[in-house]
Design a protein around this motif. Structure first.
Motif, PDB file in Angstrom:
ATOM      1  N   SER A  36       0.785  -1.235   0.000  1.00 49.58           N
ATOM      2  CA  SER A  36       0.000   0.000   0.000  1.00 49.58           C
ATOM      3  C   SER A  36       0.815   1.282   0.000  1.00 49.58           C
ATOM      4  CB  SER A  36      -0.940   0.013   1.212  1.00 49.58           C
ATOM      5  OG  SER A  36      -0.186   0.026   2.411  1.00 49.58           O
ATOM      6  N   GLY A  37       2.132   1.194   0.141  1.00 51.19           N
ATOM      7  CA  GLY A  37       2.949   2.399   0.177  1.00 51.19           C
ATOM      8  C   GLY A  37       4.373   2.057   0.547  1.00 51.19           C
ATOM      9  N   PHE A  38       5.161   3.093   0.819  1.00 54.01           N
ATOM     10  CA  PHE A  38       6.531   2.882   1.284  1.00 54.01           C
ATOM     11  C   PHE A  38       6.948   4.049   2.161  1.00 54.01           C
ATOM     12  CE2 PHE A  38       7.214   5.373  -2.540  1.00 54.01           C
ATOM     13  CZ  PHE A  38       8.288   6.197  -2.232  1.00 54.01           C
ATOM     14  N   GLY A  39       7.973   3.834   2.968  1.00 53.46           N
ATOM     15  CA  GLY A  39       8.425   4.885   3.854  1.00 53.46           C
ATOM     16  C   GLY A  39       9.828   4.631   4.345  1.00 53.46           C
ATOM     17  N   GLY A  40      10.318   5.594   5.101  1.00 59.50           N
ATOM     18  CA  GLY A  40      11.663   5.475   5.632  1.00 59.50           C
ATOM     19  C   GLY A  40      12.084   6.724   6.367  1.00 59.50           C
ATOM     20  N   VAL A  41      13.392   6.947   6.389  1.00 59.80           N
ATOM     21  CA  VAL A  41      13.964   8.082   7.104  1.00 59.80           C
ATOM     22  C   VAL A  41      14.842   8.900   6.164  1.00 59.80           C
ATOM     23  CG1 VAL A  41      13.886   6.955   9.356  1.00 59.80           C
ATOM     24  CG2 VAL A  41      15.913   6.708   7.931  1.00 59.80           C
ATOM     25  N   LEU A  42      14.969  10.179   6.489  1.00 57.65           N
ATOM     26  CA  LEU A  42      15.859  11.034   5.713  1.00 57.65           C
ATOM     27  C   LEU A  42      16.673  11.883   6.666  1.00 57.65           C
ATOM     28  CD1 LEU A  42      14.903  14.293   5.452  1.00 57.65           C
ATOM     29  CD2 LEU A  42      13.036  13.195   4.288  1.00 57.65           C
ATOM     30  N   HIS A  55       4.499  13.813  -6.763  1.00 53.03           N
ATOM     31  CA  HIS A  55       4.084  12.416  -6.874  1.00 53.03           C
ATOM     32  C   HIS A  55       2.714  12.367  -7.546  1.00 53.03           C
ATOM     33  CE1 HIS A  55       7.264  11.772  -3.949  1.00 53.03           C
ATOM     34  NE2 HIS A  55       6.703  12.706  -3.208  1.00 53.03           N
ATOM     35  N   PRO A  56       2.634  11.846  -8.767  1.00 55.56           N
ATOM     36  CA  PRO A  56       1.344  11.826  -9.462  1.00 55.56           C
ATOM     37  C   PRO A  56       0.345  10.814  -8.911  1.00 55.56           C
ATOM     38  CG  PRO A  56       3.100  11.024 -10.901  1.00 55.56           C
ATOM     39  CD  PRO A  56       3.731  11.425  -9.615  1.00 55.56           C
ATOM     40  N   TYR A  57       0.804   9.871  -8.079  1.00 59.71           N
ATOM     41  CA  TYR A  57      -0.087   8.832  -7.559  1.00 59.71           C
ATOM     42  C   TYR A  57      -0.153   8.779  -6.040  1.00 59.71           C
ATOM     43  CZ  TYR A  57       0.136   7.130 -12.333  1.00 59.71           C
ATOM     44  OH  TYR A  57       0.060   7.035 -13.689  1.00 59.71           O
ATOM     45  N   SER A  58       0.777   9.425  -5.355  1.00 62.70           N
ATOM     46  CA  SER A  58       0.910   9.230  -3.913  1.00 62.70           C
ATOM     47  C   SER A  58       0.798  10.523  -3.116  1.00 62.70           C
ATOM     48  CB  SER A  58       2.284   8.621  -3.596  1.00 62.70           C
ATOM     49  OG  SER A  58       2.507   7.445  -4.325  1.00 62.70           O
ATOM     50  N   GLU A  59       0.234  10.399  -1.928  1.00 58.51           N
ATOM     51  CA  GLU A  59       0.303  11.443  -0.920  1.00 58.51           C
ATOM     52  C   GLU A  59       1.616  11.229  -0.172  1.00 58.51           C
ATOM     53  OE1 GLU A  59      -4.247  11.835   0.547  1.00 58.51           O
ATOM     54  OE2 GLU A  59      -3.203  10.005   1.141  1.00 58.51           O
ATOM     55  N   SER A 111       1.851   7.005  -0.015  1.00 56.31           N
ATOM     56  CA  SER A 111       0.810   6.033  -0.277  1.00 56.31           C
ATOM     57  C   SER A 111      -0.287   6.698  -1.102  1.00 56.31           C
ATOM     58  CB  SER A 111       0.238   5.543   1.059  1.00 56.31           C
ATOM     59  OG  SER A 111      -0.770   4.590   0.868  1.00 56.31           O
ATOM     60  N   PRO A 112      -0.957   5.997  -2.005  1.00 54.86           N
ATOM     61  CA  PRO A 112      -0.710   4.627  -2.440  1.00 54.86           C
ATOM     62  C   PRO A 112       0.509   4.554  -3.363  1.00 54.86           C
ATOM     63  CG  PRO A 112      -2.498   5.562  -3.720  1.00 54.86           C
ATOM     64  CD  PRO A 112      -2.101   6.597  -2.681  1.00 54.86           C
ATOM     65  N   LEU A 113       0.887   3.347  -3.702  1.00 57.87           N
ATOM     66  CA  LEU A 113       1.993   3.140  -4.625  1.00 57.87           C
ATOM     67  C   LEU A 113       1.605   3.541  -6.042  1.00 57.87           C
ATOM     68  CD1 LEU A 113       3.160  -0.397  -3.466  1.00 57.87           C
ATOM     69  CD2 LEU A 113       4.405   1.755  -3.138  1.00 57.87           C
ATOM     70  N   ALA A 114       2.580   4.009  -6.799  1.00 57.24           N
ATOM     71  CA  ALA A 114       2.377   4.259  -8.231  1.00 57.24           C
ATOM     72  C   ALA A 114       2.246   2.905  -8.934  1.00 57.24           C
ATOM     73  CB  ALA A 114       3.567   5.029  -8.798  1.00 57.24           C
ATOM     74  N   PRO A 115       1.644   2.869 -10.122  1.00 54.56           N
ATOM     75  CA  PRO A 115       1.505   1.593 -10.842  1.00 54.56           C
ATOM     76  C   PRO A 115       2.855   0.906 -11.099  1.00 54.56           C
ATOM     77  CG  PRO A 115       0.243   3.317 -11.936  1.00 54.56           C
ATOM     78  CD  PRO A 115       1.026   3.978 -10.851  1.00 54.56           C
ATOM     79  N   GLU A 118       8.971   3.658 -11.399  1.00 46.80           N
ATOM     80  CA  GLU A 118       9.530   4.787 -12.161  1.00 46.80           C
ATOM     81  C   GLU A 118       8.498   5.886 -12.419  1.00 46.80           C
ATOM     82  OE1 GLU A 118       8.245   1.724 -15.260  1.00 46.80           O
ATOM     83  OE2 GLU A 118       9.161   1.675 -13.283  1.00 46.80           O
ATOM     84  N   LEU A 119       7.227   5.620 -12.178  1.00 46.76           N
ATOM     85  CA  LEU A 119       6.179   6.630 -12.350  1.00 46.76           C
ATOM     86  C   LEU A 119       5.887   7.396 -11.056  1.00 46.76           C
ATOM     87  CD1 LEU A 119       3.618   4.548 -14.461  1.00 46.76           C
ATOM     88  CD2 LEU A 119       5.354   6.157 -15.278  1.00 46.76           C
ATOM     89  N   GLY A 120       6.545   7.024  -9.964  1.00 46.14           N
ATOM     90  CA  GLY A 120       6.223   7.569  -8.653  1.00 46.14           C
ATOM     91  C   GLY A 120       6.676   8.989  -8.391  1.00 46.14           C
ATOM     92  N   HIS A 121       7.760   9.438  -9.044  1.00 45.53           N
ATOM     93  CA  HIS A 121       8.295  10.784  -8.842  1.00 45.53           C
ATOM     94  C   HIS A 121       8.443  11.490 -10.178  1.00 45.53           C
ATOM     95  CE1 HIS A 121       9.572   9.404  -4.872  1.00 45.53           C
ATOM     96  NE2 HIS A 121       9.865  10.646  -4.569  1.00 45.53           N
ATOM     97  N   VAL A 122       8.107  12.766 -10.205  1.00 48.29           N
ATOM     98  CA  VAL A 122       8.369  13.603 -11.368  1.00 48.29           C
ATOM     99  C   VAL A 122       9.244  14.751 -10.880  1.00 48.29           C
ATOM    100  CG1 VAL A 122       7.386  15.088 -13.148  1.00 48.29           C
ATOM    101  CG2 VAL A 122       6.182  12.988 -12.461  1.00 48.29           C
TER     102      VAL A 122
END
Length: 141
Positions: A36-42, A55-59, A111-115, A118-122
């Motif tokens: 349903s998504g991904f996460g981590g630390v920066l 992100h065209p698909y994710s919050e 979340s949610p994941l891009a299809p 490589e489509l997750g970030h612009v």
């Protein structure tokens, strides 16, 4: 759920610096098989930034653990400090910079994941390290 497959320590994940800072994707389809998504630390050093993108698909959800950050959301600066959380809606440009004089740490989730990953970030500005690959979040089970 118990066991190693669902617990990931940030030190066990390679840092990604393509868009700036030190980003570690700890929970993702690749690392734990989530769907349903991904996460981590920066971590950002003083003056360091994560280049503008959307992100065209994710919050995106960001929580500041330490340090002083500023997120430009559609060009409007939002100052953030320890304990602050920020929501970035789908399709909204954002850029994160450490405005303090000490390293800053945050926790993020998308979340949610891009299809497809490589489509997750612009990217909307040049990335600091274009020769490096994007974070590998995987595609799920």
């Amino acid at each position: 759920m118990t066991g190693g497959r669902h617990r990931v320590n940030a030190s066990d994940v390679a840092a990604n610096r393509r868009r700036g800072g030190e980003l570690r994707v700890t929970l993702s389809p690749r690392t734990v098989g989530c769907t349903s998504g991904f996460g981590g630390v920066l971590r950002l050093e003083p003056g360091e930034y994560v280049s503008e993108h959307y992100h065209p698909y994710s919050e995106e959800f960001l929580h500041v653990v330490s340090g002083r950050l500023e997120m430009a959301v559609d060009g409007e600066p939002v100052p953030l400090g320890p304990g602050d959380s920020l929501y970035v809606p789908i399709g909204v440009r954002h850029r994160l910079v450490n405005t303090g004089d000490e390293p800053a740490t945050g926790v993020f989730h998308l979340s949610p994941l891009a299809p497809r990953p490589e489509l997750g970030h612009v990217d909307t500005e040049p990335v600091p390290e274009p020769g490096r690959p994007a974070p590998d979040v995987g595609t799920g089970p």
